[in-house]
Design a protein around this motif. Structure first.
Motif, PDB file in Angstrom:
ATOM      1  N   GLY A 172       0.518  -1.175  -0.018  1.00 33.13           N
ATOM      2  CA  GLY A 172       0.377  -0.168   0.175  1.00 33.13           C
ATOM      3  C   GLY A 172       1.058   0.971   0.299  1.00 33.13           C
ATOM      4  N   LYS A 173       2.285   1.430   0.228  1.00 30.41           N
ATOM      5  CA  LYS A 173       3.121   2.351   0.428  1.00 30.41           C
ATOM      6  C   LYS A 173       2.477   3.722   1.458  1.00 30.41           C
ATOM      7  CE  LYS A 173       5.362   1.364  -2.586  1.00 30.41           C
ATOM      8  NZ  LYS A 173       6.582  -0.484  -2.273  1.00 30.41           N
ATOM      9  N   LEU A 174       1.468   2.491   2.236  1.00 35.45           N
ATOM     10  CA  LEU A 174       0.694   3.909   2.848  1.00 35.45           C
ATOM     11  C   LEU A 174       1.682   3.890   4.610  1.00 35.45           C
ATOM     12  CD1 LEU A 174      -2.761   3.164   4.057  1.00 35.45           C
ATOM     13  CD2 LEU A 174      -1.647   5.013   2.794  1.00 35.45           C
ATOM     14  N   PRO A 175       2.405   5.825   4.677  1.00 35.65           N
ATOM     15  CA  PRO A 175       3.915   5.833   5.503  1.00 35.65           C
ATOM     16  C   PRO A 175       3.018   5.056   7.023  1.00 35.65           C
ATOM     17  CG  PRO A 175       3.454   6.933   4.209  1.00 35.65           C
ATOM     18  CD  PRO A 175       2.189   6.373   3.973  1.00 35.65           C
ATOM     19  N   VAL A 176       1.690   4.875   7.617  1.00 31.70           N
ATOM     20  CA  VAL A 176       0.893   4.655   8.328  1.00 31.70           C
ATOM     21  C   VAL A 176       1.194   3.337   9.027  1.00 31.70           C
ATOM     22  CG1 VAL A 176      -1.211   4.220   7.556  1.00 31.70           C
ATOM     23  CG2 VAL A 176      -1.026   5.212   9.837  1.00 31.70           C
TER      24      VAL A 176
END
Lengths: 813, 185, 260
Positions: A670-674
Motif C-alpha cells: 500500500g505504501k502507506l507511511p502509517v
C-alpha cells in the motif's frame, strides 16, 4: 483448550509459554499448585520473569518472537534421544505417511519449502502431498525409517535446530534449553502427562499458527494429546471469546466453523460439494462429511422456514465473499483508513486501543460517516473525535453510544476456555436506562426490517425473510421482550417436521437431542450444530449444577455442558492403545469394556483400533490422524523459524529468508507511511513486547473504570533491565517515552532484574515490555501500547504481530 | 468447622438461581456488625473477565447489589476469585457507567444525551441508507454476492452466546461480511 | 472457643491480589488515588482503606532470582501492643475467636496503637479513627471465612483453628513464623526464606515502654487525673516530645467511608 481447567491438576509437567497464567488466569493456579503438590514440575518460558515464573520450578528466558527456534530445538532433542512414543505415532498421527519425493525443505532451499512463488508470495503446494496408493489412501511406512516418511523428514528439518544455533537465536542459555527439553521430554514415558498452556504470546506473531503447531507436534511425539493432564491448551482471555468464536463473529466462518459462502459457490449444492472434505480411507470417519446437515440446519434456523429445498433454504440470502477476499481485522481497518467503510459497529470492543497500530485505527475512525459504540463505559473508540491531538470540529463522523447491561444484569450462557457453556442468571435490572444487548438487537432488527417493509430498498429479502421468533409479539409485530431461552433453543435446533431418525420418532417442534440427529433435507434446524445438545429434551443442559465426578479425574460431566456432545477431553480416543486400554492407568479418560466405551464421551463411538469396523481417532481430519505434516498451512507443512517483521538482527541465523515468506505485507503493497516498519535499525534498537496484568483486563475499559483495580496498577509502565536503564540513565519510577516507527507512548519506568539482556548472535539485545490496558479517557494513566505495534499479521490467521516489535526508550525531554 | 456453605443452591434446568441465605447466626456478639448479606437474595452468575469461567454469587437487597463473591459450589473456583473477579461489585456501583444513550453530531465537541427511540431510529435509518447505497448484488465478475463492504462490525467476546448468535445473524442479514471480533487480535 | 488464626503460606501466593480487593469489597472501602512509583506494589503501604496487601519483593541470591510475595496485614498478636496501649476501653477489643477488632465510636484518635504495633499496621482514617484488618469479624461470627481467605484461589490464605493450622503447617517443611512470638500471632506465616527477606522482624516485640504503660500506669487510669498524666508520659515515651501529626484532627469534617 483440548482439555479444561480442572484437568491441569492431572499433569506431571506443565509448560507455560506464550501465556502468563498466574497473572491472566489466576484461578488456573489452583490446579497447577495441586499438580505440583503431587510432584509435577512447572516450567515458565517467557522473555520476562513474571508472576508465573515466580511459582515455577524452572524459568527460561527467550527473546520475543523466537518460540519456533526454542521448540524446534525440543523436537530435535526428543527425536535425537528417541523420547517419542512410536506406538502412539503409529496409531494417531501421519508420522508414518510417505511424502512425495519432490518435496524439499528449508535446509535445502535457504529457508523455503518447495513450490514458493516469490512474486505472489505464495506456495504452490503440489509437492507437499503424500504418496498415495491406488485407492487414494496415503502410503505409509510403519517403521518410520523411510527417508520420505514424515518422521524422518521432521528429524531432518529440526536437526538444524541444535542447542548452539537455538541459543544464538533465542538468547536462552544452552543449559536452560537442555533443562527444559529434558524435563518436558520425559513425558514421552507412558503414564506421564505434560500440558502446554499458551495464549496470545504465541498467536500474536507473524508465525503465530506455526508456534502452536510446533507445540502440537511435540505433544504428538510425546503422546500427550487426548490424555488427562495433556493436550494443547489455549487460555482464552475473555469470558466468552470461546463462545463468540464458536458462533463465528468472524468474516470467514458461519456458526459452528462452517466456511462463509464465497462467490464461486453460487448455490447450496456447490457450497456443500466444495466445502466438504473427502477421503478414500474406509477407516476415516471424516466428520466434516456431515457438512450438508449442518449448513442446511443453519439456514433453517436463520431464515423463513417456508423456504424450500428448491430455494436452497435461503442460501442465496447469505452474503458471499469474493473468492480470495480477506475481510479480517487488519484488512477491515485498512479499508476504513482508505475511506471505503462508512458505517461501523464497535459492539463491546475498543479497537482504538486494542487494534495493532492504534494510531491508524484512530485515524480510520475519523473517515466514517457513522459509528455505533455499545459499551458500559466511555472508551477511546466511542470518543475518538475528542482524543489527544484531534480537532473535533473537523470530524464529520456521527457517533451513537448505546449503554449496555453488565454480566449479572442479564441472562444467558457463556463458554469458557475449556468449552463449558455455563448459564448465568439475571440478578438485577440493567442500571439506569442501560439495556440488554439482545434488546438492542431486537430493536435494530425490527426497525431496519420495518423500514424495508415500508420503503423497499436494496435486496430486502435477507432482512424480511430472517426468522426472528423469540417471544410474544405486539400488534406492531415487534417482540416486546426477547426471550433468551428461545434463542438458546434455536441454537440447539428443532425438528421442523415429524421425522424418524435412528429409529426414534420425533415430532415437529421437538428439540433435536444432539447433532447426530441433524438432517440435510430441511427437516431440522440448528443455529449452530456444535451447540446441538446444549438445550434439548432434557432441558437447559448449560444450567446443570451436579458435582458428580465418576471419573475421579475432574470431568464433572453433569456440570453445565460442553461442546462437542459434552466431551470434556478432545481427541480422547488417542488416550487408549489399539485394544482400547488406557495408556495412563492412573488417570484413564475412556476405556473399552469389550462392548462399549466408558468414561468421557469418546471421539466417535467406534470400536477400538484393533477391531473391524473401527474408525481412526482424529475424526475431524480427512486422514483420520493428527497432522505432524500439515499441508494446510500457508508457510509450510513443518514449522520453520523466521524473524519477526521488526527484529534486532539483520539476518535470520537459520537461512536467507528473514521473515515468514507467506505474510501479507501492508507497507510494500500500500505504501502507506502509517504502516511503516523498521528492522535492525539504530533508531529503534530495543525489542518490545506487550502484555496484560492481573489487575487489568484487555484495553482496560472494565478495569480502568473500576477504582479498586486502577488503584493497584494506576499508570502505564515499561519494564526494563537495570543494564538498559543504566545505559539510558533512566531511574526507577520516572516517566519515559517509548517510540516505534508508528507512534509513541509515555510510561513509568520499572527497572527490574526480571528483564535480562539477551545474547543473540553474539551481541547484546535488550528487550522491554509494556501493558496495553491504558487509554486516554482515563486521566493521567498513559495510553495504549498498541500505538507502537505494527500493521502485520500471521500468514494463516492475520492475527497482528503485537508481541514482538522494535522501539526506542528515552528519558522524557 | 465447615466454613463454606454448601448446598445452598440446588438448581437444575431453568430454575431461577436465587434463594435466601441460610446461615444460622450465632447469638449476636456485641462487637460484630450484623452480617450484611443475611437476608439477601442470591443469584448465580459467571465472571465476565477471563475465560476460566468462575462462578459468582450476587447478593441483592431492595433490587440492588450489596455484595458479590465466589460461588463455593462451583467446581472450578470453589468460592475463590482473582482480584478482577472480586471487583465486579464496582461494575454496578460505578459513577462512570453510562446509563443513557449518547449522541455526537458532526463536528460537535461533546456528547449529548438522547432517547433510545431516537438513537435506534437514527441508526436504523443510517444503516439502511448506507446499505442501499453500497449493496452489491453481483461482483465485478458477475457472481451473486449480496453484500455490502461499506459497513463493518467488531465485537463481541463480551456478549452471551445467545447474543453472539443473534448478532451475527442480524449482521449477516444486513449483508455484512466485514465481521470481526476479539478472537482475531 | 478455640483460638482462630490466619495462616499465610507465601509459597502458594501468586500475587493475584484477590485478597486486597475482596477485603475492600466486603468492607466497602474506597480506592485510594495512586500513582505508579516504579513498582507493582500499589498502594506502597497499608492505608486507612487498605487492610491487607501483597508485598512484592525481588531478590537475587547465588545467581538465582526470586520474586517473593507476602500478604501484609494485622497479625492479631496474642500479646497485642495496640490493645495494651489503647487508653479507650472498647476501641480495640479481642473477639472470642482471638481476633482484634476495633470500634471507631470509641476510638479517641490518640494513635498510641500505631506506636504499640511492632508491625506498623494500624492506620487512621479521615476522621482520625483507627482502621486495620479486623479479620472480618462479622463474617467469622456468622461461620463464614474472612473475605480475603474466601477469595484466595491458591490456598495461600487459610483461616481456622489455630492449633490445627500449626500442626498442618509443620508438615509443609516451610519456616513457620509467629507461632510463638508475642504469645502467638493470630496471623502466622509460612516462609520460604528468612523473615528479614520479607521485611519481617526476626523476633518481633512490643516496645518496653508499652509494658510500663499497660502494667503500671494504665491501672492507675481509674484515678482519672493520674490517667491523664500517664497518657502524657506514654505519649512521650512512645512518640517523643512532639505534637502528633498535623492531620490528626484537620480532616474531621471530611466525609469518609462508613464503617462498623
Amino acid at each position: 483448550m483440548t482439555n479444561h481447567w480442572i484437568d491441569i491438576r492431572n499433569s506431571d509437567i506443565i509448560l507455560i509459554m506464550g501465556s502468563n497464567a498466574a497473572e491472566n488466569h489466576p484461578i488456573s493456579f489452583r490446579y497447577i499448585l495441586e499438580a505440583r503438590e503431587k510432584g509435577a514440575k512447572l516450567i515458565s518460558v517467557d522473555p520476562r520473569f513474571t508472576r508465573t515464573s515466580a511459582s515455577a520450578d524452572l524459568y527460561a528466558p527467550l527473546r520475543s518472537g523466537t518460540d519456533i527456534a526454542f521448540l524446534g530445538g525440543m523436537i530435535n532433542y526428543i527425536i535425537e534421544n528417541k523420547l517419542y512414543q512410536s506406538e502412539y505415532l503409529l496409531l494417531n498421527t501421519n508420522a508414518t505417511f510417505l511424502v512425495k519425493p519432490d518435496f524439499k525443505m528449508p535446509g535445502e532451499l535457504d529457508g523455503l519449502f518447495s513450490g514458493y512463488d516469490a512474486k505472489k508470495r505464495r506456495y504452490d503446494k503440489s509437492s507437499w502431498g503424500f504418496q498415495r496408493d491406488s485407492r487414494g489412501v496415503p502410503k505409509s511406512d510403519p517403521s518410520m525409517s523411510d527417508p520420505n516418511s514424515v518422521l524422518q523428514l521432521l528429524k531432518k528439518q529440526f536437526s538444524r535446530y541444535d542447542l548452539q544455533t537455538v541459543s544464538s537465536i533465542t538468547g536462552t542459555p544452552q543449559e536452560k534449553l537442555t533443562e527444559v527439553y529434558k524435563i518436558y521430554g520425559s513425558s514421552g514415558q507412558a503414564g506421564r502427562a505434560a500440558t502446554i498452556m499458551y495464549a496470545m504470546g504465541w498467536t500474536q506473531h507473524t508465525v503465530g499458527t506455526q508456534n502452536i503447531r510446533t507445540m502440537a507436534i511435540i505433544q504428538l511425539l510425546l503422546g500427550n494429546i487426548g490424555i488427562a493432564g495433556g493436550g494443547v491448551n489455549a487460555l482464552r482471555g475473555e469470558s466468552n471469546v470461546q463462545g463468540s468464536t464458536d458462533h463465528c463473529l468472524l468474516f470467514h466462518i458461519l456458526p459452528g466453523y462452517l466456511p462463509t459462502p464465497k462467490s464461486s459457490w453460487n448455490d447450496l449444492a456447490t457450497y456443500i460439494k466444495k466445502s466438504t472434505p473427502t477421503t478414500n480411507d474406509p477407516e476415516s470417519a471424516n466428520w466434516w462429511s456431515n457438512r450438508n446437515k449442518y449448513i442446511v440446519s443453519l439456514l433453517r434456523a436463520h431464515f423463513d422456514s417456508n423456504l424450500t429445498a428448491a430455494e436452497d433454504f435461503g442460501y442465496e440470502l447469505l452474503p458471499k465473499l469474493d473468492d480470495g477476499q480477506n475481510a479480517s481485522w487488519l484488512m477491515l481497518f485498512d479499508r476504513m483508513f482508505r475511506g471505503d467503510i462508512r458505517g461501523f459497529f464497535a459492539w463491546g470492543q475498543n479497537p482504538a486501543c486494542s487494534g495493532s497500530n492504534a494510531n491508524k485505527v484512530r485515524d480510520a475512525l475519523a473517515k466514517l460517516d457513522w459509528l455505533v459504540s455499545v459499551n458500559l463505559f466511555d472508551n477511546e473508540t466511542a470518543s475518538f473525535w475528542k482524543g489527544p491531538g484531534v480537532d473535533s470540529a473537523s470530524i464529520d463522523t456521527e457517533v451513537f453510544f448505546l449503554p449496555a447491561a453488565v454480566s449479572f444484569e442479564k441472562e444467558g450462557s457463556i463458554t469458557n476456555s475449556g468449552r463449558w457453556a455455563q448459564w448465568r442468571y439475571q440478578a438485577v435490572a440493567p442500571l439506569g436506562n442501560s439495556r440488554h444487548d439482545s434488546a438492542m438487537m431486537n430493536e435494530l432488527y425490527y426497525r431496519v426490517a420495518e423500514l424495508y417493509r415500508q420503503e423497499g430498498g436494496a435486496f430486502p429479502d435477507p432482512i424480511t425473510r430472517l426468522s426472528w421468533d423469540y417471544g410474544f409479539k405486539g400488534i406492531d409485530g415487534k417482540i416486546q421482550h426477547l426471550d433468551i431461552h428461545a434463542v438458546a433453543k434455536e441454537i440447539n435446533g428443532y425438528f421442523l417436521a415429524d421425522k424418524v431418525v435412528k429409529g426414534k420418532q420425533f415430532k415437529k417442534g421437538d428439540l433435536v437431542p444432539s447433532f447426530a440427529f441433524l438432517q440435510a433435507d430441511g427437516s431440522t434446524s440448528s443455529g449452530n450444530w456444535l451447540y446441538c445438545q446444549s438445550y434439548n429434551g432434557s432441558g437447559n443442559n448449560m444450567a446443570r449444577r451436579s458435582l458428580k465426578d465418576p471419573s475421579g479425574i475432574g470431568l464433572y460431566p453433569e456440570w453445565s455442558w460442553c461442546w462437542p456432545v459434552n466431551r470434556r477431553i478432545l481427541y480422547n480416543r488417542a488416550s487408549v492403545d489399539a485394544t482400547g486400554t488406557p495408556l495412563d492407568k492412573r488417570r484413564p479418560v475412556i476405556w473399552w469394556t469389550g462392548t462399549k466405551w466408558k468414561g468421557d464421551v469418546p471421539d466417535g463411538g467406534w470400536k477400538p483400533l484393533d477391531q473391524a469396523g473401527t474408525k481412526k481417532p482424529f475424526i475431524m481430519l480427512p486422514d483420520g490422524v493428527a497432522s505432524i505434516f500439515g499441508a494446510k498451512m500457508k508457510e509450510g507443512p513443518f514449522p520453520e523459524h523466521y524473524e519477526p517483521l521488526e527484529s534486532p538482527i539483520a539476518k535470520n541465523p537459520l537461512s536467507g529468508t528473514r521473515v515468514n515468506p507467506a505474510i501479507k505485507r501492508f507497507y510494500e503493497d500500500g505504501k502507506l507511511p502509517v504502516d511503516i516498519f523498521y528492522t535492525d535499525d539504530k533508531r529503534f534498537p530495543f525489542v518490545a513486547t506487550t502484555y496484560r496484568v492481573t489487575e487489568h483486563w484487555q484495553t482496560g475499559v472494565m478495569s480502568r473504570n473500576t477504582p479498586w483495580l486502577l488503584e493497584m496498577q494506576p499508570q502505564s509502565f515499561v519494564e526494563l533491565s537495570p543494564e538498559l536503564a543504566g545505559e539510558l540513565s533512566i531511574k526507577n519510577g520516572e516517566w519515559v517515552e517509548i517510540a516505534s516507527g508508528r507512534g509513541k507512548v509515555d510510561a513509568v519506568a520499572i527497572v527490574t532484574k526480571r528483564f535480562q539482556p539477551f545474547k543473540v548472535q553474539g551481541k547484546t539485545v535488550h528487550q522491554v515490555g509494556l501493558p496495553w490496558c491504558y487509554g486516554w479517557t482515563t486521566p493521567n494513566v498513559g495510553d495504549s501500547a498498541n500505538l507502537l505495534t505494527p500493521t502485520i499479521g500471521d500468514a494463516n490467521t492475520m492475527i497482528p504481530e503485537t508481541k514482538a516489535f522494535m522501539v526506542n526508550v528515552k528519558k522524557r525531554g | 468447622m465447615e466454613l463454606n456453605r454448601r448446598g445452598f443452591l440446588k438448581l437444575s434446568g431453568g430454575a431461577i438461581g436465587a434463594s435466601i441465605v441460610g446461615i444460622g447466626l450465632k447469638p449476636a456478639q456485641a462487637y460484630a456488625a450484623p452480617l450484611a448479606i443475611q437476608y439477601a437474595r442470591e443469584t448465580i452468575t459467571i465472571c465476565p473477565y477471563c475465560a476460566v469461567g468462575c462462578g459468582q454469587i450476587v447478593h441483592t437487597q431492595a433490587s440492588d447489589v450489596i455484595n458479590i463473591e465466589g460461588d463455593p459450589d462451583h467446581p472450578i473456583n470453589r468460592g475463590t476469585l482473582c482480584s478482577k473477579g472480586s471487583s465486579i461489585y464496582q461494575l454496578r456501583h460505578n459513577k462512570k457507567r453510562i446509563t443513557e444513550p449518547l449522541y455526537r453530531a458532526k463536528g460537535a465537541k461533546e456528547w449529548k444525551p438522547v432517547s433510545w427511540d431516537w438513537a435506534l431510529d437514527q441508526i436504523a435509518r443510517k444503516l439502511k441508507a448506507t446499505r442501499d447505497a453500497t449493496f452489491m448484488t453481483r461482483n465485478t465478475r458477475g457472481q451473486v454476492v449480496n453484500r455490502t463492504d461499506a459497513i463493518a462490525s467488531v465485537g463481541s467476546a463480551a456478549l452471551d452466546n445467545e447474543e453472539c448468535y443473534l448478532f451475527q445473524k442480524l449482521l449477516r442479514s444486513w449483508g455484512l461480511v466485514y465481521i470481526e471480533h476479539q478472537a482475531r487480535i | 472457643m478455640a483460638r482462630k488464626a490466619f495462616m499465610i503460606d507465601s509459597s502458594r501466593c501468586t500475587a493475584c491480589r484477590s485478597c486486597q480487593v475482596a477485603c475492600k469489597q466486603w468492607n466497602k472501602l474506597p480506592a485510594d488515588a495512586a500513582i505508579n512509583w516504579g513498582s507493582y506494589e500499589n498502594p506502597p503501604s497499608l492505608t486507612a482503606h487498605l487492610y491487607n496487601k501483597i508485598e512484592f519483593i525481588e531478590k537475587e541470591q547465588d545467581g538465582k532470582f526470586k520474586w517473593l510475595f507476602l500478604n501484609q496485614r494485622c497479625l492479631h498478636c496474642g500479646e497485642a501492643g495496640c490493645l495494651k496501649v489503647c487508653p479507650s476501653t472498647g476501641a480495640l477489643f479481642r473477639t472470642e475467636e482471638g481476633l482484634i477488632g476495633f470500634n471507631k465510636d470509641k476510638c479517641i484518635s490518640c494513635k498510641y496503637c500505631v506506636n504499640g504495633c511492632p508491625f506498623d499496621v494500624p492506620r487512621y482514617d479521615a476522621q482520625g479513627k483507627i482502621t486495620k484488618c479486623h479479620g472480618c469479624i462479622d463474617r467469622v461470627a456468622a461461620g463464614l471465612q474472612p473475605a480475603c481467605v474466601k477469595a484466595c484461589p491458591t490456598g495461600s490464605l487459610k483461616f481456622g483453628d489455630r492449633d490445627k493450622l500449626i500442626s498442618e503447617a509443620e508438615l509443609t517443611g516451610l519456616k513457620l513464623y509467629g507461632d510463638k512470638a508475642l504469645s502467638g500471632l493470630g496471623a502466622m506465616y509460612l516462609l520460604e526464606e528468612k523473615p528479614q527477606e520479607y521485611r519481617l522482624a526476626e523476633n518481633p516485640n512490643i516496645p518496653q515502654s508499652i509494658f510500663l504503660w499497660k502494667d503500671v500506669i494504665k491501672p492507675l487510669g481509674i484515678l482519672g487525673f493520674w490517667g491523664a498524666i500517664g497518657a502524657v508520659m506514654l505519649h512521650y515515651v512512645t512518640v517523643g516530645p512532639k505534637r502528633p501529626d498535623e492531620d490528626d484532627s484537620s480532616n474531621q469534617n471530611q466525609g469518609g467511608e462508613k464503617h462498623e
